[in-house]
Design an enzyme around this catalytic site. Sequence first.
Site, PDB file in Angstrom:
ATOM      1  N   PRO A   2       0.830  -1.218   0.000  1.00  0.00           N
ATOM      2  CA  PRO A   2       0.000   0.000   0.000  1.00  0.00           C
ATOM      3  C   PRO A   2       0.860   1.262   0.000  1.00  0.00           C
ATOM      4  CG  PRO A   2      -0.605  -1.487   1.807  1.00  0.00           C
ATOM      5  CD  PRO A   2       0.653  -2.015   1.200  1.00  0.00           C
ATOM      6  N   GLU A   3       0.526   2.191  -0.877  1.00  0.00           N
ATOM      7  CA  GLU A   3       1.206   3.489  -0.932  1.00  0.00           C
ATOM      8  C   GLU A   3       0.192   4.560  -0.511  1.00  0.00           C
ATOM      9  OE1 GLU A   3       3.460   3.901  -4.617  1.00  0.00           O
ATOM     10  OE2 GLU A   3       3.575   1.731  -4.813  1.00  0.00           O
TER      11      GLU A   3
END
Length: 278
Positions: A2-3
């Site tokens: 996840p960014e």
Amino acid sequence: MPELPEVETVRRGLERWVVGKKFSQVRALHPRVLNPHSIAPLEVLEGARVKSVERRGKFLWFLLNRPETLVAHLGMSGQFLIQPIATGEVRHLRASFMLGSWGRSARQMQFIDQRTFGWLAVDQLQDGIPTLVQHIARDPFDQEFNRKAIIAKIASRKTQIKKALLDQSIMSGVGNIYADESLWRAKIHPESYCEELSNAQIGRVIDKARQVMAQALEVGGTSFDDLYINVNGESGYFERSLAVYGQEGEPCPRCGREIRRIIFANRSSHFCPTCQAR
Ligand SMILES: [Zn+2]
């Protein structure tokens, strides 16, 4: 992994469900869920009420009606889910926080993490930021993000632009997916040295990073392998819009040339050899 857009999607979901709620029961269910720098076990947060859910880069934290804060990093596969009180076994459940009082409508905030690189921590705040997040620079969505200063910082680095983009102490939030997408949009080769680039080119990379992450956020982020989902268990669908990441051998959406993948800094980099010539 996840960014920023994925973590912000999670933050917004959590905000909706947990602000104003009390952690009436807290359970840590796996030894690795607690960050070694946590100042206390998670259970000390029983009875705390959530005031807000904050984010910087890929870090989340819950402001509470106490001096301590609960910090979270999703790692590779961490998820928060808001669920009715679990009756059966939940796979990969690492911690659970019961919200409010027992009853038919009672819900639980679950931290689920298959690969156990994610973590939670009880931490203290310094100038409003948890100790564990102090080394993380502001992200491009931060109101006090200083574009000019970041350009100067990147320009002074004796490293390649992609490495600088991934360095969370310069600008946070960008990981491998959005780094590749930003560089493609800005028409910059990932291995270009920062000192070879003009301030205008570096500025363009930053602007494209902000743009691509904003667009990803609108559709709930990118879900590559079902490991990232929002608090309701739904996937994001930005992967349909990715131009280069994971598109090796596919035609570049701009010029039609085959997208290439190279290994760079131990990770895959995807780029168009024509649009992003060195
Ligand atoms: Zn191209």
